[in-house]
Scaffold this motif. Sequence first.
Motif, PDB file in Angstrom:
ATOM      1  N   THR A  51      64.009  20.015 -33.839  1.00  0.00           N
ATOM      2  CA  THR A  51      64.917  20.685 -34.771  1.00  0.00           C
ATOM      3  C   THR A  51      64.178  21.834 -35.462  1.00  0.00           C
ATOM      4  O   THR A  51      62.976  22.029 -35.263  1.00  0.00           O
ATOM      5  CB  THR A  51      65.382  19.694 -35.844  1.00  0.00           C
ATOM      6  OG1 THR A  51      64.197  19.243 -36.525  1.00  0.00           O
ATOM      7  CG2 THR A  51      66.088  18.492 -35.226  1.00  0.00           C
ATOM      8  N   GLU A  52      64.899  22.543 -36.297  1.00  0.00           N
ATOM      9  CA  GLU A  52      64.280  23.612 -37.088  1.00  0.00           C
ATOM     10  C   GLU A  52      63.075  23.080 -37.869  1.00  0.00           C
ATOM     11  O   GLU A  52      62.061  23.762 -38.012  1.00  0.00           O
ATOM     12  CB  GLU A  52      65.355  24.127 -38.061  1.00  0.00           C
ATOM     13  CG  GLU A  52      65.346  25.599 -38.260  1.00  0.00           C
ATOM     14  CD  GLU A  52      66.527  26.039 -39.124  1.00  0.00           C
ATOM     15  OE1 GLU A  52      67.610  25.433 -39.062  1.00  0.00           O
ATOM     16  OE2 GLU A  52      66.338  27.017 -39.873  1.00  0.00           O
ATOM     17  N   THR A  53      63.205  21.867 -38.364  1.00  0.00           N
ATOM     18  CA  THR A  53      62.118  21.248 -39.130  1.00  0.00           C
ATOM     19  C   THR A  53      60.880  21.068 -38.263  1.00  0.00           C
ATOM     20  O   THR A  53      59.744  21.318 -38.701  1.00  0.00           O
ATOM     21  CB  THR A  53      62.574  19.863 -39.647  1.00  0.00           C
ATOM     22  OG1 THR A  53      63.739  20.046 -40.415  1.00  0.00           O
ATOM     23  CG2 THR A  53      61.498  19.200 -40.464  1.00  0.00           C
ATOM     24  N   ALA A  54      61.089  20.633 -37.037  1.00  0.00           N
ATOM     25  CA  ALA A  54      59.957  20.418 -36.134  1.00  0.00           C
ATOM     26  C   ALA A  54      59.234  21.736 -35.872  1.00  0.00           C
ATOM     27  O   ALA A  54      57.990  21.792 -35.833  1.00  0.00           O
ATOM     28  CB  ALA A  54      60.441  19.812 -34.821  1.00  0.00           C
ATOM     29  N   PHE A  55      59.998  22.816 -35.705  1.00  0.00           N
ATOM     30  CA  PHE A  55      59.371  24.120 -35.468  1.00  0.00           C
ATOM     31  C   PHE A  55      58.607  24.584 -36.711  1.00  0.00           C
ATOM     32  O   PHE A  55      57.519  25.159 -36.604  1.00  0.00           O
ATOM     33  CB  PHE A  55      60.414  25.155 -35.034  1.00  0.00           C
ATOM     34  CG  PHE A  55      60.816  24.998 -33.585  1.00  0.00           C
ATOM     35  CD1 PHE A  55      60.118  25.644 -32.582  1.00  0.00           C
ATOM     36  CD2 PHE A  55      61.868  24.170 -33.224  1.00  0.00           C
ATOM     37  CE1 PHE A  55      60.454  25.479 -31.248  1.00  0.00           C
ATOM     38  CE2 PHE A  55      62.220  23.991 -31.886  1.00  0.00           C
ATOM     39  CZ  PHE A  55      61.519  24.653 -30.896  1.00  0.00           C
TER      40      PHE A  55
END
Length: 577
Positions: free
Chosen positions: A259-263
């Motif tokens: 997800t955006e968080t992982a990136f």
Amino acid sequence: MSDQAVGDPELRSARWYGKLDRDGFIHRSWMKSDGYPDDLFGGRPMIGICSSWSDLTPCNSHLDDLAEHVKRGVWEAGGVPLVFPAMSLGETQLLPTAMLFRNLMSMAVEESIRGNPIDGVVLLGGCDKNTPAQLMGAASVDLPTIVLSGGPKLSGQYRGERIGSGTDVWRFSESVRAGEMSAADFMAAEACMSRSKGFCNTMGTASTMACLVEAMGITLPQNGAIPAVDSRRAVLAHLTGRRIVDLVREDLRPSQILTETAFANAVRVCAAIGGSTNAVVHLLAIAGRLGVPFTLADWDRLGKGVPLLVNLMPAGDHLMEDFYYAGGVPAVMQELGDLIDTEAPTVSGASVAEQVAHSERFGSDVIHTVADPLQDEAGIAVLHGNLAPDGAIIKPVAATAALLQHTGRAVVFESIEDFKARIDDPDLEVDADAILVLKGCGPQGYPGMPEVGNMPLPRKLLERGITDMVRISDARMSGTAYGTVILQVSPESAAGGPLALVRNGDVISLDVAGRSVHLDVSDDELEERRTAWQPPPVEQERGYARLYVDHVQQANLGADFDFLLGSSGSEVKRESH
Ligand code: FES
């Protein structure tokens, strides 16, 4: 006759093996030639092990052994392991550059996963381009996926000195050119640098990507740093095999993990470990497959305020083996504290918080604390200006601090051949304040955006003891390299970017703190030059290279093909016979 009569209809592989009709016969019967009993087709998860093993990818030559350990885990958990090849990209062997084939490999991986009777996949890879290629392909299918990296080589040892893959190649090579090292000693260092199987033992691109996929939660803990030949790498493979079977049962997919968080977590870990600039283009490409809103600007924004914690070459002194012994990625993520979103999920089933809760940091010189960092600002800087309207990047921690704000006259090379022909010419008009500019090395222009951005310095300056100069190009550089090197200028020169218009003697100003790179030529003059500029002829008449130059996007967008953005899912509508 039912066409879904055996097995677990919930499994994707039942599409192949669950039928009692002619199609089911065909799918099962040919597999039975390998000695698989009937009950293996009765509802056990089929696990693909996508291996980038190849003798021509020396960093991956042990992956067949590692695949056996993954298989053990898959069998143990009740799945059926099926190893299949994808392309394999050997960074040190493939010409003109492995990067040219990253997108091709991603296509091979995507179609191999989608077209085959598998329920989940382990991406077994190493060496720079394999990990991003595999993850790009898998992301576009979105079946349950775990990445397992091959692991780094043991530390190099040369005459009592620890030497690092790549980083010391660049250093030794310049020493030979400066007359400080003999050709015989240079050759003697070759075997000393590569003492075991595994990928580069510095924080080059392979190590960076192995650490970042761990930071993004798509691997089990410690994927990034366990040496290739350490028995704990085999244990990790075994555990990965076990876990992928559960992941299928839980139907946990890359789109739920990446997800955006992982990136965001990956960008921050990349800064803290002093990761490769190549991670920029690879993560942008992976995000593009997932539809995650993640841009070049996010690299700068998210990397701000992240300190350099890991003391590894090329930004520091140690090697990947030391990084593992010091605690690896979990210790870094724990140390980063609030800079990391610890609620992010991982393929282990635990959140990042749960995963790093028990990590430990051993010693003080390899992994530093936030209170005592190696440098305060370690994020990759994204520069803009009339020379790079769509952006360019620099890794400040691998640069010379005094050159991060610099003005100099351009010494221009129109191609890599022009550069090689003239760089050691005693009559070349260049001094230490000059800025070396190289054109024609972007995604379309080379093609494939090779790692030539860290141009060797002019011999006559090396002999005077000069060790760094500002260099600008539309190329990439090896993650193992260092220097004040501005890379991936977008748009590239072959696409008509302003880089194409730079002439010898033009004044260029670099201000990394101000995030700018400026060509001091008036707009009117630039417009005149643009009118006179002719695009280079496209030499690729056919085949993959032609497809590449016609469809590759610019570096600031990840250099993926325009038609590969997004995902097509895992469904296959028609039968083969
Ligand atoms: Fe394969 Fe460096 S050349 S990882």
